[in-house]
Write a protein that holds these residues in place. Structure first.
Motif, mmCIF file in Angstrom:
data_model
loop_
_atom_site.group_PDB
_atom_site.id
_atom_site.type_symbol
_atom_site.label_atom_id
_atom_site.label_comp_id
_atom_site.label_asym_id
_atom_site.label_seq_id
_atom_site.Cartn_x
_atom_site.Cartn_y
_atom_site.Cartn_z
ATOM 1 N N PRO A 1 23.164 62.497 25.108
ATOM 2 C CA PRO A 1 23.455 62.130 26.494
ATOM 3 C C PRO A 1 24.092 63.275 27.272
ATOM 4 O O PRO A 1 24.997 63.929 26.788
ATOM 5 C CB PRO A 1 24.428 60.964 26.348
ATOM 6 C CG PRO A 1 25.086 61.156 25.036
ATOM 7 C CD PRO A 1 24.083 61.832 24.150
ATOM 8 N N GLN A 2 23.568 63.475 28.491
ATOM 9 C CA GLN A 2 24.129 64.485 29.385
ATOM 10 C C GLN A 2 25.262 63.848 30.189
ATOM 11 O O GLN A 2 25.161 62.696 30.605
ATOM 12 C CB GLN A 2 23.067 64.993 30.359
ATOM 13 C CG GLN A 2 21.807 65.514 29.708
ATOM 14 C CD GLN A 2 20.667 65.654 30.705
ATOM 15 O OE1 GLN A 2 20.790 65.308 31.882
ATOM 16 N NE2 GLN A 2 19.539 66.155 30.226
ATOM 17 N N TYR B 1 39.023 71.301 38.467
ATOM 18 C CA TYR B 1 37.953 71.823 37.620
ATOM 19 C C TYR B 1 36.768 70.871 37.608
ATOM 20 O O TYR B 1 36.888 69.684 37.895
ATOM 21 C CB TYR B 1 38.441 72.068 36.195
ATOM 22 C CG TYR B 1 38.783 70.824 35.389
ATOM 23 C CD1 TYR B 1 37.882 70.296 34.460
ATOM 24 C CD2 TYR B 1 39.998 70.172 35.558
ATOM 25 C CE1 TYR B 1 38.192 69.174 33.721
ATOM 26 C CE2 TYR B 1 40.319 69.046 34.818
ATOM 27 C CZ TYR B 1 39.424 68.554 33.898
ATOM 28 O OH TYR B 1 39.733 67.418 33.164
ATOM 29 N N MET B 2 35.602 71.411 37.279
ATOM 30 C CA MET B 2 34.375 70.642 37.071
ATOM 31 C C MET B 2 34.004 70.758 35.600
ATOM 32 O O MET B 2 34.183 71.808 34.989
ATOM 33 C CB MET B 2 33.243 71.182 37.936
ATOM 34 C CG MET B 2 33.493 71.102 39.433
ATOM 35 S SD MET B 2 32.120 71.794 40.414
ATOM 36 C CE MET B 2 32.326 73.555 40.100
ATOM 37 N N LEU B 3 33.450 69.679 35.053
ATOM 38 C CA LEU B 3 33.141 69.636 33.624
ATOM 39 C C LEU B 3 31.751 69.048 33.410
ATOM 40 O O LEU B 3 31.387 68.043 34.023
ATOM 41 C CB LEU B 3 34.189 68.772 32.907
ATOM 42 C CG LEU B 3 34.033 68.555 31.400
ATOM 43 C CD1 LEU B 3 34.171 69.868 30.632
ATOM 44 C CD2 LEU B 3 35.074 67.536 30.908
ATOM 45 N N ALA B 4 30.971 69.694 32.549
ATOM 46 C CA ALA B 4 29.662 69.185 32.126
ATOM 47 C C ALA B 4 29.601 69.224 30.608
ATOM 48 O O ALA B 4 30.166 70.122 29.982
ATOM 49 C CB ALA B 4 28.531 70.017 32.732
ATOM 50 N N ALA B 5 28.910 68.254 30.012
ATOM 51 C CA ALA B 5 28.827 68.193 28.554
ATOM 52 C C ALA B 5 27.487 67.618 28.136
ATOM 53 O O ALA B 5 26.892 66.789 28.840
ATOM 54 C CB ALA B 5 29.963 67.335 27.980
ATOM 55 N N GLY B 6 26.991 68.056 26.982
ATOM 56 C CA GLY B 6 25.748 67.531 26.450
ATOM 57 C C GLY B 6 25.704 67.642 24.941
ATOM 58 O O GLY B 6 26.524 68.332 24.320
ATOM 59 N N ASN B 7 24.739 66.961 24.335
ATOM 60 C CA ASN B 7 24.551 66.945 22.890
ATOM 61 C C ASN B 7 23.545 68.021 22.504
ATOM 62 O O ASN B 7 22.355 67.901 22.819
ATOM 63 C CB ASN B 7 24.050 65.557 22.469
ATOM 64 C CG ASN B 7 23.576 65.499 21.019
ATOM 65 O OD1 ASN B 7 23.883 66.374 20.217
ATOM 66 N ND2 ASN B 7 22.823 64.457 20.684
ATOM 67 N N PRO B 8 23.953 69.078 21.814
ATOM 68 C CA PRO B 8 23.033 70.174 21.504
ATOM 69 C C PRO B 8 21.986 69.831 20.456
ATOM 70 O O PRO B 8 21.059 70.605 20.235
ATOM 71 C CB PRO B 8 23.958 71.276 20.983
ATOM 72 C CG PRO B 8 25.128 70.536 20.402
ATOM 73 C CD PRO B 8 25.312 69.330 21.288
ATOM 74 N N ASN B 9 22.102 68.656 19.823
ATOM 75 C CA ASN B 9 21.181 68.248 18.767
ATOM 76 C C ASN B 9 20.035 67.379 19.289
ATOM 77 O O ASN B 9 19.233 66.884 18.507
ATOM 78 C CB ASN B 9 21.947 67.478 17.699
ATOM 79 C CG ASN B 9 23.139 68.264 17.197
ATOM 80 O OD1 ASN B 9 22.996 69.248 16.501
ATOM 81 N ND2 ASN B 9 24.330 67.842 17.591
#
Length: 289
Positions: free
Chosen positions: A255-256, A241-249
């Protein structure tokens, strides 16, 4: 026990119910009524700390004890997700199952953000209802409309929603799904952690959307902000799997993360490792692979 609400013979024949909900934690029994057998059907809901709701075309897991905050959503890549990037202007509403309502009332969200100096819409300090499962992930308008449940959103700053999250995360998911070879793969979108409560008297200021901005004054009618939004593309048969995450605020989702992940997501990574196999870098699989 299991609820079927508004299920018709035609929906059953097509493998889709208008809404079925699994309310016994750890028990998921809606497989015959979910399009393409959503991956949530095979999961232990208790592992995601939530209650699973089967919405047409995707599964939504709400956080335990928090009927307004989504924990995770998932759906299966297939014909209904191809050539689907067109947008849709839906009607935001709460999701109701029997006597239980999920998601904040639209008026509660509006009251929450209006004191920020921006409100809802575009612009640097304006807040969006940030989709987990995006309308652009489906090509049928009825499926797009079913992404406009308040239970399928968290507060997300406009520039984050329309910038990195849209152009780097969602756009890649769309491109990936357009290849028919990916049919049967899974897409997960979820949240993790809580951002400081805007209505906590001990915290009279809400952090600004970057270091150069003034903090946003607290408002009334509080809506919980989450610390992270994340998306995972999971290959079938535990192919990774590939995963991406970020701070919606943050206006830039900083941080991305598309490589190394924050420790706050270790629990999510552990669950995805068990479901999907080994994690790869975001974008490391070509969309035509």
């Amino acid at each position: 026990f299991l609820y079927f609400i508004g299920t018709t013979a035609s929906n059953m024949a097509s493998g889709r119910s208008r809404l079925c909900a699994v309310v016994a934690v750890g028990l998921v029994a809606c497989a015959m009524n979910l399009a393409a057998a959503s991956p949530c059907v095979g999961l232990n809901v208790a592992a995601w700390n939530g209650v699973a709701l089967a919405v047409p075309s995707y599964t939504l897991v709400m956080r335990t004890g928090a009927t307004d905050i989504p924990a995770m959503t998932c759906f299966t890549v297939g014909p209904g997700t191809q050539n689907s990037a067109g947008r849709y202007r839906g009607n935001w509403r709460q999701l109701t199952n029997g006597h239980q309502t999920y998601g904040y009332a639209p008026t509660t969200f509006r009251d929450h953000v209006k004191g920020s100096g921006g409100g809802i819409g575009g612009g640097g300090r304006r807040w969006n209802r940030g989709h987990l499962v995006a309308d652009r992930y489906f090509n049928d308008n009825s499926d797009k409309a079913n992404t406009y449940f308040m239970a399928n959103m968290v507060p997300q700053l406009y520039h984050c929603n329309g910038g990195w999250w849209s152009h780097t995360v969602e756009a890649f998911v769309n491109s990936y799904m357009d290849n028919h070879a990916q049919n049967g793969d899974w897409v997960f979108v979820g949240t993790e952690g809580n951002f400081p409560d805007r209505n906590n008297p001990a915290q009279s200021q809400y952090p600004g959307d970057n270091a150069n901005d003034n903090p946003v004054a607290k408002t009334t009618h509080g809506v919980q902000h989450v610390a992270w939004m994340w998306t995972a593309i999971c290959k079938k048969n535990k192919g990774g799997y590939m995963l991406a995450a970020g701070n919606p605020n943050n206006r830039y989702c900083y941080p991305q993360h598309t490589g190394a992940m924050p420790a706050a997501l270790n629990g999510v990574i552990g669950l995805l490792n068990g479901i999907c196999g080994t994690r790869k870098l975001w974008g490391s699989w070509a969309t035509n692979a």
